[in-house]
Design an enzyme around this catalytic site. Structure first.
Site, PDB file in Angstrom:
ATOM      1  CG  HIS A   1      -9.333  18.572 -11.420  1.00 40.56           C
ATOM      2  ND1 HIS A   1      -8.277  18.719 -12.299  1.00 40.56           N
ATOM      3  CD2 HIS A   1      -9.825  19.831 -11.232  1.00 40.56           C
ATOM      4  CE1 HIS A   1      -8.147  19.998 -12.619  1.00 40.56           C
ATOM      5  NE2 HIS A   1      -9.080  20.694 -11.982  1.00 40.56           N
TER       6      HIS A   1
ATOM      7  CG  HIS B   1      -8.308  22.000  -8.383  1.00 35.68           C
ATOM      8  ND1 HIS B   1      -9.542  22.210  -8.945  1.00 35.68           N
ATOM      9  CD2 HIS B   1      -8.418  22.356  -7.080  1.00 35.68           C
ATOM     10  CE1 HIS B   1     -10.372  22.690  -8.028  1.00 35.68           C
ATOM     11  NE2 HIS B   1      -9.708  22.779  -6.891  1.00 35.68           N
TER      12      HIS B   1
ATOM     13  CG  HIS C   1     -12.106  28.885 -13.027  1.00 36.62           C
ATOM     14  ND1 HIS C   1     -11.507  28.564 -14.222  1.00 36.62           N
ATOM     15  CD2 HIS C   1     -11.731  27.911 -12.150  1.00 36.62           C
ATOM     16  CE1 HIS C   1     -10.799  27.452 -14.074  1.00 36.62           C
ATOM     17  NE2 HIS C   1     -10.919  27.039 -12.826  1.00 36.62           N
TER      18      HIS C   1
ATOM     19  CG  ASP D   1     -12.517  23.227 -11.464  1.00 37.42           C
ATOM     20  OD1 ASP D   1     -11.620  22.567 -10.909  1.00 37.42           O
ATOM     21  OD2 ASP D   1     -12.320  23.936 -12.465  1.00 37.42           O
TER      22      ASP D   1
ATOM     23  CG  HIS E   1     -11.783  26.009  -7.784  1.00 34.71           C
ATOM     24  ND1 HIS E   1     -10.575  26.027  -7.119  1.00 34.71           N
ATOM     25  CD2 HIS E   1     -11.483  26.106  -9.113  1.00 34.71           C
ATOM     26  CE1 HIS E   1      -9.596  26.132  -8.002  1.00 34.71           C
ATOM     27  NE2 HIS E   1     -10.123  26.186  -9.214  1.00 34.71           N
TER      28      HIS E   1
ATOM     29  CD1 TRP F   1       0.675  -0.569   3.007  1.00 35.27           C
ATOM     30  CD2 TRP F   1      -1.230   0.345   3.714  1.00 35.27           C
ATOM     31  NE1 TRP F   1       0.769  -0.487   4.372  1.00 35.27           N
ATOM     32  CE2 TRP F   1      -0.395   0.074   4.843  1.00 35.27           C
ATOM     33  CE3 TRP F   1      -2.461   0.902   3.945  1.00 35.27           C
ATOM     34  CZ2 TRP F   1      -0.774   0.365   6.154  1.00 35.27           C
ATOM     35  CZ3 TRP F   1      -2.836   1.193   5.255  1.00 35.27           C
ATOM     36  CH2 TRP F   1      -2.002   0.915   6.336  1.00 35.27           C
ATOM     37  CG  ASN F   2       1.776   2.946  -2.773  1.00 39.43           C
ATOM     38  OD1 ASN F   2       2.975   2.775  -2.670  1.00 39.43           O
ATOM     39  ND2 ASN F   2       1.017   2.228  -3.585  1.00 39.43           N
TER      40      ASN F   2
END
Length: 257
Positions: A73, A69, A207, A75, A79, A61-62
């Protein structure tokens, strides 16, 4: 047969294809770079915890290090300052995350001009051919930019004048936000705004207008060329980060064949 059983049978038979629109997350995944003095997100990174060794003999595992973002992804409205009182990514309505999708293809224009901008007249022409934009759905903007996705420099396409990537004019962004029935807007590029949008009025108009209107963004999409202009069902799966301005997401489309 129930509706869900019919869908499952259609997927198994190939009558409905599930198309993955997601950019794989890895260290080389291109991310947005803002000029100084603005803060920047970090590159995606895996940090190994154990891998069948003395740190954990039977498991691998990590930890992951990434920004909200990064890669494909979402928004969320919160945001952007114009949407600061809007929902965060954990509050995305299910009707937004599972919704119809329309695809407008301007890949030929973007190939000729990396600064190409989508205008209201282009969307109106698309509607004249395909019908109205889907009520409560997504408009996905195909520019062919995914072909650059394995080369960060080509994907960001910046020179001394700044980045050169296709996007949407300020007037079209306002129209999509205020006059269209859409719930969100998705792109193949690193952000929903054009590379030159810092110089628009207002700056970063997608945006500014879309998130300010409570609508949602999707970026770094792939495989839009495998979708029809209308008729696909989009499934968007961000992490439900409480207070989050966005999240990496797995994005799928269901397409009848």
């Amino acid at each position: 047969m129930s509706v869900l059983s019919a869908v499952l049978d259609a997927v198994r038979s190939g009558a409905v294809e599930v198309v993955d629109l997601t950019t794989p997350l890895q260290e080389s995944t291109p991310i947005l770079r803002l000029p100084e003095p603005f803060g920047n997100t970090r590159q995606f990174q895996l940090e190994e915890i154990s891998r069948y060794d003395d740190r954990g003999p039977a498991w691998y595992w990590n930890d992951i290090h990434t920004g909200e973002h990064t890669g494909t992804h979402v928004d969320a409205p919160v945001h952007w300052v114009t949407g600061k009182d809007g929902p965060d990514v954990s509050q995305a309505p299910m009707r937004t995350l599972v919704a119809p999708a329309a695809v407008i293809d301007k890949s030929a224009q973007a190939a000729a001009d990396p600064d190409f901008l989508l205008e209201v007249e282009h969307v109106r022409a698309w509607e004249g051919e395909h019908g109205p934009l889907p009520d409560g759905g997504w408009l996905l903007y195909r520019t062919g930019w995914e072909a650059r996705g394995e080369d960060a420099a080509a994907f960001l396409n910046a020179d001394e004048d700044g980045p050169h990537t296709p996007g949407v004019s300020a007037e079209c962004a306002r129209w999509l936000a205020e006059e269209s029935p859409l719930t969100g807007f998705g792109v193949e590029t690193v952000g929903t705004d054009a590379g030159a949008a810092g110089g628009f009025d207002p700056p970063f108009a997608c945006h500014h207008f879309l998130l300010g209107a409570g609508k949602w963004g999707l970026t770094s999409l792939r495989n839009l060329g495998r979708l029809p202009a209308t008729g696909a069902l989009l499934v968007v799966s961000p992490l439900p980060i409480v207070g989050g301005s966005g999240s990496p997401a797995r994005v799928l489309a269901l397409v009848e064949r």
